[in-house]
Design an enzyme around this catalytic site. Structure first.
Site, PDB file in Angstrom:
ATOM      1  N   SER A  13       0.828  -1.213   0.000  1.00  0.00           N
ATOM      2  CA  SER A  13       0.000   0.000   0.000  1.00  0.00           C
ATOM      3  C   SER A  13       0.864   1.266   0.000  1.00  0.00           C
ATOM      4  CB  SER A  13      -0.980   0.006   1.179  1.00  0.00           C
ATOM      5  OG  SER A  13      -0.329   0.271   2.388  1.00  0.00           O
ATOM      6  N   ARG A  91      13.122  -7.595   5.081  1.00  0.00           N
ATOM      7  CA  ARG A  91      14.372  -8.342   5.087  1.00  0.00           C
ATOM      8  C   ARG A  91      15.497  -7.345   5.330  1.00  0.00           C
ATOM      9  NH1 ARG A  91      16.407 -13.341   3.240  1.00  0.00           N
ATOM     10  NH2 ARG A  91      18.328 -12.949   2.125  1.00  0.00           N
ATOM     11  N   LEU A  93      19.021  -5.555   5.009  1.00  0.00           N
ATOM     12  CA  LEU A  93      19.951  -5.382   3.890  1.00  0.00           C
ATOM     13  C   LEU A  93      21.376  -5.668   4.373  1.00  0.00           C
ATOM     14  CD1 LEU A  93      18.726  -2.081   2.172  1.00  0.00           C
ATOM     15  CD2 LEU A  93      17.876  -4.411   1.909  1.00  0.00           C
ATOM     16  N   HIS A 109       8.914   3.209   8.589  1.00  0.00           N
ATOM     17  CA  HIS A 109       8.703   2.348   9.753  1.00  0.00           C
ATOM     18  C   HIS A 109       7.480   2.868  10.518  1.00  0.00           C
ATOM     19  CE1 HIS A 109       9.734  -0.518  12.829  1.00  0.00           C
ATOM     20  NE2 HIS A 109       9.526   0.430  13.728  1.00  0.00           N
ATOM     21  N   GLU A 142      23.482   0.927   8.639  1.00  0.00           N
ATOM     22  CA  GLU A 142      23.730  -0.495   8.885  1.00  0.00           C
ATOM     23  C   GLU A 142      23.063  -1.028  10.148  1.00  0.00           C
ATOM     24  OE1 GLU A 142      27.820  -1.427   8.054  1.00  0.00           O
ATOM     25  OE2 GLU A 142      27.653  -0.495   6.073  1.00  0.00           O
ATOM     26  N   GLU A 174       1.377   7.130   6.911  1.00  0.00           N
ATOM     27  CA  GLU A 174       2.516   6.596   6.143  1.00  0.00           C
ATOM     28  C   GLU A 174       2.379   6.978   4.678  1.00  0.00           C
ATOM     29  OE1 GLU A 174       3.801   2.510   6.751  1.00  0.00           O
ATOM     30  OE2 GLU A 174       2.616   2.376   8.577  1.00  0.00           O
TER      31      GLU A 174
HETATM   32  C1  GAR Z   1       3.964  -0.659   6.642  1.00  0.00           C
HETATM   33  O1  GAR Z   1       3.189  -0.398   7.800  1.00  0.00           O
HETATM   34  C2  GAR Z   1       5.416  -0.336   6.880  1.00  0.00           C
HETATM   35  O2  GAR Z   1       5.599   0.788   7.687  1.00  0.00           O
HETATM   36  C3  GAR Z   1       5.883  -1.586   7.584  1.00  0.00           C
HETATM   37  O3  GAR Z   1       5.272  -2.634   6.879  1.00  0.00           O
HETATM   38  C4  GAR Z   1       4.014  -2.173   6.373  1.00  0.00           C
HETATM   39  C5  GAR Z   1       3.974  -2.469   4.900  1.00  0.00           C
HETATM   40  O4  GAR Z   1       2.704  -2.178   4.382  1.00  0.00           O
HETATM   41  N1  GAR Z   1       7.313  -1.702   7.559  1.00  0.00           N
HETATM   42  C6  GAR Z   1       8.017  -2.166   8.576  1.00  0.00           C
HETATM   43  O5  GAR Z   1       7.530  -2.579   9.613  1.00  0.00           O
HETATM   44  C7  GAR Z   1       9.514  -2.161   8.344  1.00  0.00           C
HETATM   45  N2  GAR Z   1      10.218  -2.314   9.591  1.00  0.00           N
HETATM   46  P1  GAR Z   1       2.474  -2.015   2.839  1.00  0.00           P
HETATM   47  O6  GAR Z   1       3.032  -3.301   2.188  1.00  0.00           O
HETATM   48  O7  GAR Z   1       0.985  -1.934   2.690  1.00  0.00           O
HETATM   49  O8  GAR Z   1       3.189  -0.797   2.363  1.00  0.00           O
END
Ligand code: GAR
Length: 201
Positions: A13, A91, A93, A109, A142, A174
């Site tokens: 999304s 994942r 990096l 995040h 990192e 987000e």
């Molecule tokens: C989002 O909430 C993003 O912030 C989180 O995964 C979700 C992906 O949603 N990312 C993390 O937690 C990274 N540490 P999406 O596939 O609908 O964009």
């Protein structure tokens, strides 16, 4: 035109919000060059194909992280990507990946970092009992969920919330924050001082 390479593992999304903003002309001077997933069945890959974008699955298949990352880096380079946009890429990096795109990898995040790094950030925030939650877009370094912060957006935590309602409210922010952060970075109008992102006129 700045070329973005999107990495995702799931529904995508955040990727779609970026694609929509580019299509609507509210995020300018950039285009999506390629969408890559470590999961062949990621809904985000199908969504990318439906929009006519190049979408590639590069599964780890038990390979070492550096080897898997090298194939992703080669694919990003083949598509002449300037910035790598991690959009729910679940994942870590390898250091080689980060060095291949210095200060050119962004991540989103779903917490107000440095609070609640790692998995299930919204659940962590909810369980901790914070009254304000949110999301962070940052450069990737990192350490996990650690690089220089580009943008944060906040949401209230309501008495009536459960984790899903809070996560949905954060996700709405987000979708705004990521395009804002991309616009800020590709404008080149910033400098970094220590951990501080400073906007230049
Ligand atoms: C989002 O909430 C993003 O912030 C989180 O995964 C979700 C992906 O949603 N990312 C993390 O937690 C990274 N540490 P999406 O596939 O609908 O964009």
């Amino acid at each position: 035109m700045t070329r973005l390479g999107i990495l995702l593992s799931g529904r995508g999304s955040n990727f779609l919000a970026i694609a929509d903003n580019i299509a609507a002309g509210s995020l300018t001077n950039c285009e999506i060059a390629v969408v890559i997933s470590n999961k062949a069945d990621a809904p985000g890959l199908d969504a990318a194909r439906n929009r006519g974008l190049t979408a590639v699955a590069i599964e780890a298949n038990g390979r070492k992280r550096a080897e898997h990352d090298a194939e992703i880096i080669a694919t990003l380079r083949a598509h002449q990507v300037d910035y790598v946009i991690l959009a729910g890429y679940m994942r870590l990096l390898s250091p080689g990946f980060i060095q291949a795109f210095p200060q050119r990898i962004l991540n989103i995040h779903p917490s107000l970092l440095p609070a609640f790094p790692g998995l299930d950030a919204q659940q962590q925030a909810f369980d901790y009992g914070v009254h304000v939650a949110g999301c962070t877009v940052h450069f990737v370094d990192e350490q996990l969920d650690h690089g220089v912060i580009i943008t944060q957006r906040t949401v209230p935590v309501l008495d009536t919330d459960d984790e899903p309602t809070l996560a949905r409210r954060i996700l709405t922010e987000e979708h705004i924050a990521y395009s804002e952060a991309i616009a800020k970075v590709i404008s080149g109008k910033y400098e970094i001082s220590g951990r501080r992102y400073i906007r230049k006129k």
